[in-house]
Enzyme design. Structure first.
Site, PDB file in Angstrom:
ATOM      1  CE  LYS A 193    -105.261  58.347  -1.275  1.00 24.83           C
ATOM      2  NZ  LYS A 193    -105.121  59.760  -1.525  1.00 24.83           N
ATOM      3  CB  ALA A 248    -106.075  63.525   3.509  1.00 22.62           C
ATOM      4  N   GLY A 249    -104.711  66.309   4.433  1.00 23.45           N
ATOM      5  CA  GLY A 249    -104.830  67.338   5.462  1.00 23.45           C
ATOM      6  C   GLY A 249    -103.559  68.091   5.770  1.00 23.45           C
TER       7      GLY A 249
END
Lengths: 258, 330
Positions: free
Chosen positions: A97, A185-186
């Site tokens: 990643k 993410a987020g």
């Protein structure tokens, strides 16, 4: 239909990060409850002693899931490439990643460095999972560089805001119709995960939302259900919203008693 | 009953104390030349079970709640009962709410109330959390004083030594990460900390700064000295502090108060905390040996509870064995 990335069928569309849990024991339970088939592990911060036994590594290996090492915290192409190569040695996997962080503060990806590092790593035989923004042109460049999966954010890392730009995510899905897309993410709540899955994304990757929850294990299970619900909803074909009411029972043809 | 305690860190000394006061004949061996060779020397010394609960399992509260009282009874005058203050920079205000939701035993403070507690924080933080029932101590003083008290109680100490030819009824192994071979579940969690010195800021209690990656705290040690800790890295590496960790710790201190920007760095050190998968300590028995290990971040907080448990196990076990022998001979 299961999600396939780099020729590997994943057992779940939920990918889980391994940082910031209260303890490795809770991490292990959360992974189990999430049903995740892939966990990400940061090599940079946790890897001073490489693969020595008895430590965090062996606990991760005991989880019995596929490890996707990440380059979290890397700010330059060189750092990210070096970290990826170390990760390949430690974990014996060519999956990586890829994160190249542009800002220490906002943790926005440096997309220029990202594309460059992706090219170097893909040429070196890595299966690159790039953490990127929802910028379409950057996505194209990443695919040109050799990425077979894209991982756009939906909000800044750790912000728990959920999808802040739904239109951009929708456009991203439409533009990369044939590329596996994982929102990375987020995400803060299961409803966020369900929302992006309903848009047709192929999976979600999250960490803080589970690790820092009051009960990480229960939250992991909740996210698993949300991902499944969102995925099912997309496949079932949800209705488009309308401005006006539509009666759910047709009026015409109704029996009239007079 | 002759007991050998291995390791003169906080776990070993607390166990030696509990055994000695219950009448056992205790010898302590320690591989370093004096107390303070291991992780205990680098500890924060916060007796803060409620704050620790933010990132630990619930047992940390019930095992840690009696800790401050144990230290005060064992070494009177050592513990400062001033509570813990938790603050956050404005952009992390949401994290303060999360911290509050995850913990109990706190009060939400306004800027004025923070100033009333810590004069030098006037105008610095708009809100904070106060854990009034928590306490702290100076780990280095605690170790030295406990060592002196144990010698006065007749406990024998052998420094610079890992084995002894004498025979003992029981062995209590408190050697921390050095016991990793015997305890396969044990892992090392690296921690890094700094000692700073400045006369420009005065604090009366540990101040925790909400930090996205690890709990950062500044603990006053008196005489203008402050301990700033501590990183948590999944690694058994005990090498020198890294530049990044130093930067993060200094950043945190600077955020707590800009006066730390002019402080002198007296010490920067790294150690390895021993931890089990649930990050809580436990007692494991193997033959004549009792291992007390896995204190993770909670050495000074949880050593008293585990020392009591170990002493109960050993003394009660001995008592029941004696009863058994008496019955057998009757």
């Amino acid at each position: 239909m299961p999600l396939t990335v780099y020729g590997t069928e994943l057992s779940s569309r939920l990918l889980l990060g391994t940082a910031q849990y209260p303890s490795p024991a809770i991490l292990a339970e959360a992974v189990k409850a999430s049903g995740a088939g892939v966990v990400t592990v940061s090599l940079r911060r946790e890897g001073l002693d490489g693969g020595s036994g008895g430590g965090f590594w062996s606990l991760i290996r005991q989880l019995g899931v596929r490890v996707l090492p990440n380059t979290a915290g890397c700010h330059t192409v060189k750092e990210a490439v070096t970290t990826a190569r170390m990760a390949r040695e430690v974990f014996g996997t060519n999956w990586i990643k890829l994160e190249v962080i542009g800002h220490h503060d906002t943790l926005q990806p440096d997309v220029f460095g990202l594309v460059e590092a992706a090219r170097i790593l893909a040429d070196d035989g890595f299966a690159v999972f790039p953490y990127t923004t929802e910028d379409l042109v950057v996505g194209e460049r990443l695919i040109e560089a050799g990425c077979e999966v894209l991982m756009p954010w939906c909000a800044p890392i750790g912000s728990a805001k959920g999808p802040v730009n739904i239109d951009a995510l929708r456009a991203y899905r439409a533009h990369f119709a044939d590329t596996p897309l994982i929102v990375d993410a987020g995400l803060g709540r299961p409803s966020h995960a369900a929302a992006v899955m309903e848009l047709g994304f192929d999976g979600v990757l999250l960490n803080t939302a589970v690790a820092k929850a009051g009960d990480p294990v229960m939250m992991a299970a909740a996210f698993a259900q949300a991902v499944e619900a969102g995925c099912g909803a997309f496949e079932a074909g949800p209705l488009e919203p309308r401005d006006m009411a539509v009666p759910s029972t047709p009026i015409i043809g109704k029996a009239v008693f007079s | 009953m002759r007991i050998l305690v291995k390791g003169a860190g906080v776990a070993g000394l607390a166990a030696a104390h509990e055994l000695a006061v219950r009448g056992a004949d205790v010898t302590v061996i320690e591989k370093s030349a004096a107390v303070g060779g291991g992780a205990s020397w680098l500890a924060g010394g916060m007796l803060a079970p409620y704050c620790e609960r933010e990132s630990a399992e619930a047992d940390v509260i019930h095992l840690g709640r009696g800790s401050a009282r144990w230290w005060e009874e064992t070494l009177p005058g050592l513990v400062a009962f001033n509570g813990t203050l938790v603050v956050a920079p404005p952009r992390d205000a949401a994290e303060l709410r999360r911290f509050a939701a995850r913990t109990e035993g706190h009060a939400l403070l306004s800027a004025e109330e923070i100033e009333a507690l810590e004069r030098d924080f006037a105008g610095r933080f708009r809100s904070g959390l106060f854990f009034a029932s928590e306490a702290h101590l100076d780990p280095r003083k605690a170790l030295k004083r406990l060592h002196a008290k144990l010698e006065a109680l007749g406990v024998h100490f052998l420094f610079g030594c890992t084995e002894t030819l004498q025979t003992f009824d029981r062995i209590v192994d408190c050697t921390g990460f050095a016991a990793a071979e015997a305890l396969p579940e044990l892992r090392g969690v690296r921690g890094e900390m700094l000692y700073l010195e400045t006369r420009e800021v005065v604090l009366s209690r540990p101040v925790r700064l909400i930090h996205p990656r690890f709990p950062v705290y500044v603990v006053p040690r008196g005489g203008g000295r402050f301990m700033v800790g501590a990183t948590m890295v999944e690694s058994a590496d005990s090498g020198p502090v890294t530049a990044r960790s130093m930067m993060e710790l200094l950043n945190a201190a600077y955020t707590v108060h800009p006066a730390f920007g002019e402080a002198r760095i007296l010490e920067a050190a790294a150690g390895v905390r021993p931890a089990f998968p649930d990050n809580l300590p436990k007692i494991e028995t193997s033959g004549d040996t009792l291992f007390i290990n896995g204190f993770h971040r909670h050495g000074f907080l949880l050593a008293p509870a585990l020392a009591r448990q170990a002493a109960d196990l050993i003394i009660l076990n001995e008592a029941s064995n004696e009863a058994h022998r008496e019955r057998a001979s009757a």
